[in-house]
Design an enzyme around this catalytic site. Structure first.
Site, PDB file in Angstrom:
ATOM      1  N   HIS A  36      21.635  -7.558  19.535  1.00  0.00           N
ATOM      2  CA  HIS A  36      20.930  -8.338  18.406  1.00  0.00           C
ATOM      3  C   HIS A  36      21.153  -9.588  18.393  1.00  0.00           C
ATOM      4  O   HIS A  36      20.831 -10.448  17.331  1.00  0.00           O
ATOM      5  CB  HIS A  36      21.238  -7.559  17.369  1.00  0.00           C
ATOM      6  CG  HIS A  36      22.560  -7.170  16.937  1.00  0.00           C
ATOM      7  ND1 HIS A  36      23.627  -8.133  16.423  1.00  0.00           N
ATOM      8  CD2 HIS A  36      23.586  -6.139  17.269  1.00  0.00           C
ATOM      9  CE1 HIS A  36      24.806  -8.033  16.330  1.00  0.00           C
ATOM     10  NE2 HIS A  36      24.862  -6.720  16.805  1.00  0.00           N
ATOM     11  N   HIS A  41      27.505 -17.106  17.150  1.00  0.00           N
ATOM     12  CA  HIS A  41      26.130 -16.523  17.736  1.00  0.00           C
ATOM     13  C   HIS A  41      24.962 -17.449  17.074  1.00  0.00           C
ATOM     14  O   HIS A  41      24.995 -18.279  16.162  1.00  0.00           O
ATOM     15  CB  HIS A  41      26.139 -15.082  17.191  1.00  0.00           C
ATOM     16  CG  HIS A  41      26.164 -14.939  15.846  1.00  0.00           C
ATOM     17  ND1 HIS A  41      27.646 -14.977  15.038  1.00  0.00           N
ATOM     18  CD2 HIS A  41      25.021 -14.729  14.839  1.00  0.00           C
ATOM     19  CE1 HIS A  41      27.023 -14.522  13.831  1.00  0.00           C
ATOM     20  NE2 HIS A  41      25.794 -14.568  13.598  1.00  0.00           N
ATOM     21  N   HIS A  89      20.595 -16.903  15.561  1.00  0.00           N
ATOM     22  CA  HIS A  89      19.305 -16.477  15.211  1.00  0.00           C
ATOM     23  C   HIS A  89      18.219 -17.130  15.386  1.00  0.00           C
ATOM     24  O   HIS A  89      18.384 -18.230  15.418  1.00  0.00           O
ATOM     25  CB  HIS A  89      19.469 -15.981  13.627  1.00  0.00           C
ATOM     26  CG  HIS A  89      20.747 -15.058  13.381  1.00  0.00           C
ATOM     27  ND1 HIS A  89      20.742 -14.014  13.075  1.00  0.00           N
ATOM     28  CD2 HIS A  89      22.026 -15.568  12.971  1.00  0.00           C
ATOM     29  CE1 HIS A  89      22.122 -13.471  12.702  1.00  0.00           C
ATOM     30  NE2 HIS A  89      22.713 -14.449  12.664  1.00  0.00           N
ATOM     31  N   GLU A 109      17.827 -17.931   9.131  1.00  0.00           N
ATOM     32  CA  GLU A 109      18.165 -16.996   8.231  1.00  0.00           C
ATOM     33  C   GLU A 109      18.267 -17.520   6.795  1.00  0.00           C
ATOM     34  O   GLU A 109      17.352 -17.350   5.705  1.00  0.00           O
ATOM     35  CB  GLU A 109      19.608 -16.445   8.407  1.00  0.00           C
ATOM     36  CG  GLU A 109      19.277 -15.407   9.699  1.00  0.00           C
ATOM     37  CD  GLU A 109      20.611 -14.318   9.739  1.00  0.00           C
ATOM     38  OE1 GLU A 109      21.791 -14.414   9.704  1.00  0.00           O
ATOM     39  OE2 GLU A 109      19.820 -13.250   9.764  1.00  0.00           O
ATOM     40  N   HIS A 146      25.708 -19.630  13.753  1.00  0.00           N
ATOM     41  CA  HIS A 146      26.510 -19.257  12.958  1.00  0.00           C
ATOM     42  C   HIS A 146      28.090 -19.409  13.501  1.00  0.00           C
ATOM     43  O   HIS A 146      28.094 -18.693  14.601  1.00  0.00           O
ATOM     44  CB  HIS A 146      26.535 -17.810  12.386  1.00  0.00           C
ATOM     45  CG  HIS A 146      25.216 -17.734  11.309  1.00  0.00           C
ATOM     46  ND1 HIS A 146      24.581 -16.702  10.984  1.00  0.00           N
ATOM     47  CD2 HIS A 146      24.990 -18.598  10.631  1.00  0.00           C
ATOM     48  CE1 HIS A 146      23.511 -16.951  10.283  1.00  0.00           C
ATOM     49  NE2 HIS A 146      23.693 -18.069   9.934  1.00  0.00           N
ATOM     50  N   THR A 206      25.106 -11.169   7.391  1.00  0.00           N
ATOM     51  CA  THR A 206      23.440 -10.896   7.469  1.00  0.00           C
ATOM     52  C   THR A 206      22.978  -9.748   8.152  1.00  0.00           C
ATOM     53  O   THR A 206      21.696  -9.582   8.389  1.00  0.00           O
ATOM     54  CB  THR A 206      22.959 -11.934   7.673  1.00  0.00           C
ATOM     55  OG1 THR A 206      23.029 -12.390   9.243  1.00  0.00           O
ATOM     56  CG2 THR A 206      23.315 -13.218   7.066  1.00  0.00           C
TER      57      THR A 206
END
Ligand SMILES: NCCOCCOCCNC(=O)c1ccc(S(N)(=O)=O)cc1
Ligand SMILES: [Zn+2]
Length: 258
Positions: A63, A92, A94, A104, A117, A200
């Site tokens: 993910h 990591h 997103h 996010e 993050h 999150t």
């Protein structure tokens, strides 16, 4: 339920079934609305001291893609809204499938193409997992950086160059020991939003002091395309691995800037 993800059948709207805290009052991310934040002159700059790592992995966990040194790497975060020292755990990303989405957190409703993050845990705990379960918003401190498309990011290049090697879920590579994580961070860690929130992704624990920097980092279009080539656990492009904003409820968002 199929393992959680970001698809129609296992995405954020489903997460509350395994993690009822998904509907809690301290969830993340949020929309950072400048008209509703409050300047706090007591918020000092943060200090991050990242030491070179001997054996760090870069992995695709299905993910996200994540940089993870071995435990006890001696890197630490202090200052800003933090009362104690936090140990670095991992970073990591997103991102979205196009430049209009991917982050996010949002600023006045605006999404950036990606968000980075840096995850740290409160060093008064024996381990990262204990910090996640320690209760209250001081277990973890996560630094959030928006990414926007522009010049190539030389500090992130050693990482984005490794992405093709972790294209498939469950794969990982060793990161060259001369990788300089400190170089990713701006010289001074000022001008940030901070609020009490959560992970999150499941387990969505409400254990995070969020520190989101106002100034985005730049990455090149080619570096953004590298993220968009990553495949998730279902064999689909991983892009879109972001949770939509959650209600603020009666939380305050403070800023270190006017
Ligand atoms: N799975 C139940 C047991 O959970 C123990 C703790 O596991 C936590 C795993 N998740 C994380 O470490 C984790 C870390 C950071 C973020 S985020 N995107 O909020 O920065 C989201 C998730
Ligand atoms: Zn994250």
């Amino acid at each position: 339920m199929a393992p959680w993800g970001y698809e129609k059948d296992n995405g954020p709207a489903h997460w509350h079934k395994d993690c009822p805290i998904a509907n809690g009052k301290n969830q993340s991310p949020i929309d950072l609305i400048n008209g509703e934040v409050k300047y706090d002159s007591g918020l000092k700059p943060l200090t991050a001291k990242y030491v070179p790592f001997s054996d760090a992995k870069f992995l695709n966990n299905g993910h996200s893609v994540q940089f993870q040194p071995s435990a006890g790497n001696g890197s630490e975060l202090t200052g800003g809204p933090l009362a104690v020292k936090y140990n670095f755990e991992q970073f990591h990303f997103h991102w979205g499938n196009n430049d209009t989405e991917g982050s996010e957190h949002r600023v006045d409703g605006k999404m950036y193409p990606a968000e980075l993050h840096f995850v740290h845990w409160n060093s008064t705990n024996p381990s990262f997992k204990d910090a996640v379960g320690s209760g209250g918003p001081n277990g973890l401190a996560v630094l959030g950086f928006f990414l926007k498309v522009g010049a190539e990011n030389a500090a992130l290049k050693p990482i984005t160059d490794l992405i093709p090697k972790v294209k498939d879920a469950g794969t990982s590579v060793t990161v060259p020991s001369n990788f300089d994580m400190q170089a990713i961070l701006p010289a001074t860690l000022t001008d940030y939003y901070t609020y009490d929130g959560s992970l999150t992704t499941p387990p969505l624990a409400e254990c995070v002091k969020w520190i989101v920097f106002k100034q985005p980092l730049e990455v090149s279009a080619a570096q953004m395309e590298a993220f968009r080539s990553v495949i998730n656990r279902d064999g689909k492009p991983m892009g879109g691995n972001y949770r939509p904003p959650c209600p603020l409820h009666d939380r305050a968002v403070k800023t270190s800037f006017k």
